[in-house]
Design an enzyme around this catalytic site. Sequence first.
Site, PDB file in Angstrom:
ATOM      1  N   CYS A  72       3.636   8.941 -10.498  1.00  0.00           N
ATOM      2  CA  CYS A  72       3.947  10.161 -11.222  1.00  0.00           C
ATOM      3  C   CYS A  72       2.873  10.424 -12.286  1.00  0.00           C
ATOM      4  CB  CYS A  72       5.292  10.145 -11.920  1.00  0.00           C
ATOM      5  SG  CYS A  72       6.665   9.720 -10.878  1.00  0.00           S
TER       6      CYS A  72
ATOM      7  N   ARG B  84      -1.460  10.682  -8.379  1.00  0.00           N
ATOM      8  CA  ARG B  84      -0.483   9.667  -8.795  1.00  0.00           C
ATOM      9  C   ARG B  84       0.878   9.885  -8.140  1.00  0.00           C
ATOM     10  NH1 ARG B  84      -1.746   6.887 -13.648  1.00  0.00           N
ATOM     11  NH2 ARG B  84       0.463   6.483 -13.877  1.00  0.00           N
TER      12      ARG B  84
ATOM     13  N   TRP C 217       6.439  11.159  -7.874  1.00  0.00           N
ATOM     14  CA  TRP C 217       6.521  10.294  -6.690  1.00  0.00           C
ATOM     15  C   TRP C 217       7.918   9.710  -6.750  1.00  0.00           C
ATOM     16  CZ3 TRP C 217       7.354   5.064  -5.639  1.00  0.00           C
ATOM     17  CH2 TRP C 217       6.981   4.642  -4.359  1.00  0.00           C
TER      18      TRP C 217
ATOM     19  N   ASN D  57       7.920   8.696 -16.286  1.00  0.00           N
ATOM     20  CA  ASN D  57       7.402   7.816 -15.229  1.00  0.00           C
ATOM     21  C   ASN D  57       8.082   6.477 -15.399  1.00  0.00           C
ATOM     22  OD1 ASN D  57       5.538   9.714 -14.636  1.00  0.00           O
ATOM     23  ND2 ASN D  57       3.779   8.596 -15.423  1.00  0.00           N
ATOM     24  N   GLY D  58       8.395   5.818 -14.311  1.00  0.00           N
ATOM     25  CA  GLY D  58       8.992   4.488 -14.407  1.00  0.00           C
ATOM     26  C   GLY D  58      10.397   4.502 -13.842  1.00  0.00           C
TER      27      GLY D  58
ATOM     28  N   GLU E 122      -8.255  -5.261   5.716  1.00  0.00           N
ATOM     29  CA  GLU E 122      -8.553  -4.032   4.974  1.00  0.00           C
ATOM     30  C   GLU E 122      -8.798  -2.857   5.932  1.00  0.00           C
ATOM     31  OE1 GLU E 122      -8.215  -2.856   2.189  1.00  0.00           O
ATOM     32  OE2 GLU E 122      -9.650  -1.232   1.944  1.00  0.00           O
TER      33      GLU E 122
ATOM     34  N   LYS F 159      -6.682   0.558   5.785  1.00  0.00           N
ATOM     35  CA  LYS F 159      -7.306   1.870   5.577  1.00  0.00           C
ATOM     36  C   LYS F 159      -6.888   2.845   6.664  1.00  0.00           C
ATOM     37  CE  LYS F 159      -8.332   1.878   2.544  1.00  0.00           C
ATOM     38  NZ  LYS F 159      -8.380   1.162   1.310  1.00  0.00           N
TER      39      LYS F 159
ATOM     40  N   GLU G 175      -2.987   3.819   6.420  1.00  0.00           N
ATOM     41  CA  GLU G 175      -2.476   4.606   5.287  1.00  0.00           C
ATOM     42  C   GLU G 175      -2.926   6.063   5.315  1.00  0.00           C
ATOM     43  OE1 GLU G 175      -3.583   3.538   1.247  1.00  0.00           O
ATOM     44  OE2 GLU G 175      -5.468   2.721   1.936  1.00  0.00           O
TER      45      GLU G 175
ATOM     46  N   HIS H 193      -1.362 -15.792  19.540  1.00  0.00           N
ATOM     47  CA  HIS H 193      -0.088 -16.422  19.170  1.00  0.00           C
ATOM     48  C   HIS H 193       1.046 -15.406  19.118  1.00  0.00           C
ATOM     49  CE1 HIS H 193      -2.030 -20.252  18.471  1.00  0.00           C
ATOM     50  NE2 HIS H 193      -2.968 -19.614  17.781  1.00  0.00           N
TER      51      HIS H 193
ATOM     52  N   LYS I 167      -1.338   6.763  -5.942  1.00  0.00           N
ATOM     53  CA  LYS I 167      -2.548   6.011  -6.266  1.00  0.00           C
ATOM     54  C   LYS I 167      -2.224   4.749  -7.050  1.00  0.00           C
ATOM     55  CE  LYS I 167      -6.972   5.313  -6.561  1.00  0.00           C
ATOM     56  NZ  LYS I 167      -7.544   4.686  -5.349  1.00  0.00           N
TER      57      LYS I 167
HETATM   58  O1  M6R Z   1      -4.871  -0.207  -8.567  1.00  0.00           O
HETATM   59  P1  M6R Z   1      -4.699  -1.423  -7.729  1.00  0.00           P
HETATM   60  O2  M6R Z   1      -5.990  -1.958  -7.216  1.00  0.00           O
HETATM   61  O3  M6R Z   1      -3.905  -2.495  -8.412  1.00  0.00           O
HETATM   62  O4  M6R Z   1      -3.860  -0.942  -6.474  1.00  0.00           O
HETATM   63  C1  M6R Z   1      -3.409  -1.841  -5.522  1.00  0.00           C
HETATM   64  C2  M6R Z   1      -2.892  -1.120  -4.304  1.00  0.00           C
HETATM   65  O5  M6R Z   1      -1.807  -0.302  -4.620  1.00  0.00           O
HETATM   66  C3  M6R Z   1      -3.972  -0.257  -3.641  1.00  0.00           C
HETATM   67  O6  M6R Z   1      -5.109  -1.007  -3.326  1.00  0.00           O
HETATM   68  C4  M6R Z   1      -3.416   0.381  -2.353  1.00  0.00           C
HETATM   69  O7  M6R Z   1      -3.153  -0.596  -1.402  1.00  0.00           O
HETATM   70  C5  M6R Z   1      -4.373   1.432  -1.820  1.00  0.00           C
HETATM   71  N1  M6R Z   1      -3.642   2.567  -1.359  1.00  0.00           N
HETATM   72  C6  M6R Z   1      -5.205   0.944  -0.683  1.00  0.00           C
HETATM   73  O8  M6R Z   1      -6.084   1.901  -0.219  1.00  0.00           O
END
Ligand code: M6R
Length: 615
Positions: free
Chosen positions: A2, A27, A81, A107-108, A488, A492, A495, A511, A610
């Site tokens: 948020c 956010r 969010w 937020n929170g 990773e 990527k 998401e 496995h 984010k």
């Molecule tokens: O801000 P941070 O690096 O702590 O965030 C961690 C994850 O939330 C962040 O890397 C998330 O997995 C991304 N969407 C990946 O692209």
Amino acid sequence: MCGIVGYVGSGKAAGIIVSGLHRLEYRGYDSAGIAVYPQGADHLQVVKTPGKIDDLEKLMLTEFQDPAVLNATIGIGHTRWATHGEPNQVNAHPHMSGQGNFAIVHNGIIENYRDLKLKLEKKDHHFRSETDSEVLAHLIEECYEGDLRAAVAAALEQVEGTYGIAVICKEHPDMIVAARKGSPIAIGVCDDATIVASDVSAIINHTNKVIFLDDGDVLLARKGDIDITSLKNVPVSRELTNIDWDLTQIEKGGYEHFMHKEIHEQPEALANAIRGRLVVEDGTSKLSGMQMDAYELARIDRVLIAACGTSFYAGMVGKYYFEDFADIPAEIQQAAEFRYRNPIIQRDTCMLAISQSGETADTLAAVREAKRKGAIVLGLCNVVGSTIAREAGRGVYLHAGPEIGVASTKAFTCQVAVLAMMAVALGRTRRLSIQAGRQIAESLQKVPELAQKVLDQEKAIITVAEKYAGVQDAFFIGRGYMYPCAMEGALKLKEISYIHAEGYHAAELKHGPIALLEENVPVFACCPDVPGKSKTIGNMQECRARKAPVIAFATEGDEEIAPHCDDLIVIPRCPEFLAPIPVVIAEQLLAYHVARLRGLPIDQPRNLAKSVTVE
Ligand code: M6R
């Protein structure tokens, strides 16, 4: 999670708040709203809508026609969010108190909101939304005896959970009260205005000088004037931070998406991350933020890394660095597990928290737990002044510049580069020779060039993306330094393209997951020309034997690999320890173009945000 913006000053609050919300949209972006208090009006004017800030702006065109509303000089806004209640108009913020005298953005998570709600209902409060945040608006009203700051503090004393809030009140047309516990609040103070926001990107077109609230702080903001106290009304003073990002850095600069821009910024971001930090002659690095002399560095006998998501995968690479360069046992844990697993921390354990945003709730909780247990805590963050950076007290900033796209890109490669520099500094207090240190440092110097060479392959990567953009499932495999890259790459792709993608150690497929392979399930093999390559080639053959197409991320000029794959994505030759950087950049481009071809909202993928500031 948020975004919050509050404005009090001489300008037109509505326009300023909406432009700030646009910058914070990454956010959270499932619904949005704004409340302003027009001069002389008898009520707060609120507009809310499901959808994005563009939807809010459209609605404001019809709802905010009255010049008094447009000219209002105080207001608060929010982009959401959802955590409690689906993203609809009623659940969107700002939330009003029962009498409509208070508007709040939050937020929170208010964990005890059900208990509070029951108590308030007994006092005749009627709730409109399903949110925890609305309860707070009613609670503030219940606590109000003429002093807004005191009412907010009294309400917050009853709250369990986390909050970053901003509140306005009909009886105080010149003030915003804000507070934080576990969710960031930054303050920009200008001569003729004060801006309150959950993130500096909503502030820096007004001022570069920012103050961050700490947990437990309450802010009373007026035009160009602030007063910070504790919940108990004891004055506190907070440092001024100079933010060196400029506006062009947080705008798209001609790219269609922030993610694409940020992928292309990597040569520069990497140059900034290593600038002035490598001491090639001595085969080491100098990371002053660690605030450790050689004696202290030499004392560290174990590294414990905690992180989430992409930062976690960078941490996996870091674990190899600490072991390979410094001979230090290193472990990596999901930050969310850290505090619940009762980790073993001894006197000379160094806990390293990796977080781009510096606000991830689980990583922050891990920092606090490690501090409680007496670890040496270091933060590896990108956002200057972020909570993890401040609470860790020492560590290293990435200097990658703002990362706005929800998919983390340049943060990963810069984290990897910084981790290598940290490991080399530790290694040089141990058995890493000056020659070996020099080789690492010299290779690291060339990392921006390496990144550029991958970017130069974009056309070829688009061709591969076009071939596989229609699949439903995909696998990424790798071993050694390529194992985190497989993880990773899958993260990527899934998401932003919504393709179901899984990352595996190359040897693990057989496995179980190999049962899923068939001709429309591509396997992306991270297989540069480094030790272990022949084993990965063996695993690629196993996949092809099940008719799965195999696409290899392979080293330029490697003729051995072509016969074992259907498609090739070429990366420049480099030492094994640096290969994660070019391979992951190639994966980022692949994911980006697949998502673009599928017509998806790349910078704001569904259900994501984010910065994940909830557990
Ligand atoms: O801000 P941070 O690096 O702590 O965030 C961690 C994850 O939330 C962040 O890397 C998330 O997995 C991304 N969407 C990946 O692209």
